[in-house]
Each structure stands twice: as C-alpha cells, then as structure tokens.
Design a protein around this motif. Structure first.
Motif, short mmCIF file in Angstrom:
data_model
loop_
_atom_site.label_atom_id
_atom_site.label_comp_id
_atom_site.label_asym_id
_atom_site.label_seq_id
_atom_site.Cartn_x
_atom_site.Cartn_y
_atom_site.Cartn_z
N GLU A 62 134.15 51.19 -39.65
CA GLU A 62 133.84 50.37 -38.80
C GLU A 62 132.92 49.25 -39.42
O GLU A 62 132.90 48.24 -38.92
N SER A 89 134.43 47.44 -41.32
CA SER A 89 135.24 46.35 -41.44
C SER A 89 135.11 45.69 -40.38
O SER A 89 135.54 44.24 -40.51
N PHE A 90 134.36 45.97 -39.26
CA PHE A 90 134.31 45.04 -37.93
C PHE A 90 133.01 44.66 -37.96
O PHE A 90 132.53 44.30 -36.87
N ASN A 91 132.03 44.89 -38.85
CA ASN A 91 130.65 44.47 -38.77
C ASN A 91 130.05 45.28 -37.93
O ASN A 91 129.02 44.90 -37.27
N ARG A 102 139.54 38.41 -47.60
CA ARG A 102 139.73 38.27 -46.13
C ARG A 102 141.16 37.55 -45.81
O ARG A 102 141.76 37.80 -44.82
N ASP A 134 142.68 44.00 -39.51
CA ASP A 134 141.47 43.99 -38.41
C ASP A 134 141.99 44.26 -37.14
O ASP A 134 141.37 44.96 -36.26
N TYR A 135 143.06 43.93 -36.61
CA TYR A 135 143.61 44.23 -34.92
C TYR A 135 143.71 45.56 -34.99
O TYR A 135 143.30 46.03 -34.07
N LEU A 166 140.54 47.42 -35.12
CA LEU A 166 139.93 47.31 -33.88
C LEU A 166 140.26 48.09 -32.85
O LEU A 166 139.33 48.50 -31.97
N ARG A 174 137.80 50.93 -30.92
CA ARG A 174 137.85 50.93 -29.49
C ARG A 174 138.18 52.12 -28.71
O ARG A 174 137.76 52.80 -27.70
#
Length: 112
Positions: free
Chosen positions: A53, A55-57, A89, A98-99, A102, A106
C-alpha cells in the motif's frame, strides 16, 4: 528477518513502518470486527509484498497481517521504500504496476 507463526505484523489502521518481502514465510491478511478475527481475505508469500500500500502513498494498514507460516522475509523501512520508488518512477512498467496495484488494493478494501 525471521517470522514466527502467529506473529502479528500489523493491525488495521496501524501506520505501516516496513514493507516485508517473504522468502520462505507466508502471511495471512485477515479482516477484523470488534477486535475479533474475521475471514482471511488474502495471503502474501514469496511472490508478493506485505505493505505494498505504501506504493500508493497509503500509510495505514487495511487489514490484520499475521505470519501463518514461519520463515524468512526481507524487510525495508517505509522511508527507504519511498526513496526507491521515487528514484524508479520512470522505469518501464511503473505505470502498469501502479494501476494493477491500485486495482488490487481497492478490491481488498471493498465491502462484500
């Protein structure tokens, strides 16, 4: 580091201090209700990372994480992991990672 069976790595809403990369251990992700264990919602083994997590701040743990099987894991501080992410990055595949990550995050947090 060595993980022992039933070792709790974090509780829901804990600040994630480290990202773990199990090599021979495996970790269960368990939902909780009123402090009691609910169903296991995921597992992390040598193919994954506990604390992804970051990775997504996202700084807090969504689930209880406990070692289900004893073994070894590599551990990196959240700060060191953030520095590595920042330096890489623009690497090929970073946007796809990232996609995909995420979407997985979710899905894990969605109500059944």
């Amino acid at each position: 580091m060595e993980l022992v069976t039933a070792q709790i790595l974090y509780e829901p809403e804990d600040v994630i201090q480290h990202i773990h990369f199990p090599t021979s251990a495996f970790v269960s992700l368990v939902s909780t209700a009123d402090g009691h264990d609910g169903p296991q919602t995921g597992m992390v083994g040598n193919e994954g990372a506990l604390g992804y997590e970051l990775s997504f701040n996202v700084q807090s743990a969504p689930l209880r994480a406990l070692a289900q099987g004893a073994g070894k894991a590599w551990r990196l501080t959240a700060q060191s992991f953030a520095q590595e992410l920042e330096q890489n990055r623009g690497a090929p595949g970073a946007m796809a990672f990232d996609y995909a990550g995420l979407r997985a995050f979710r899905a894990a947090c969605a109500d059944p």
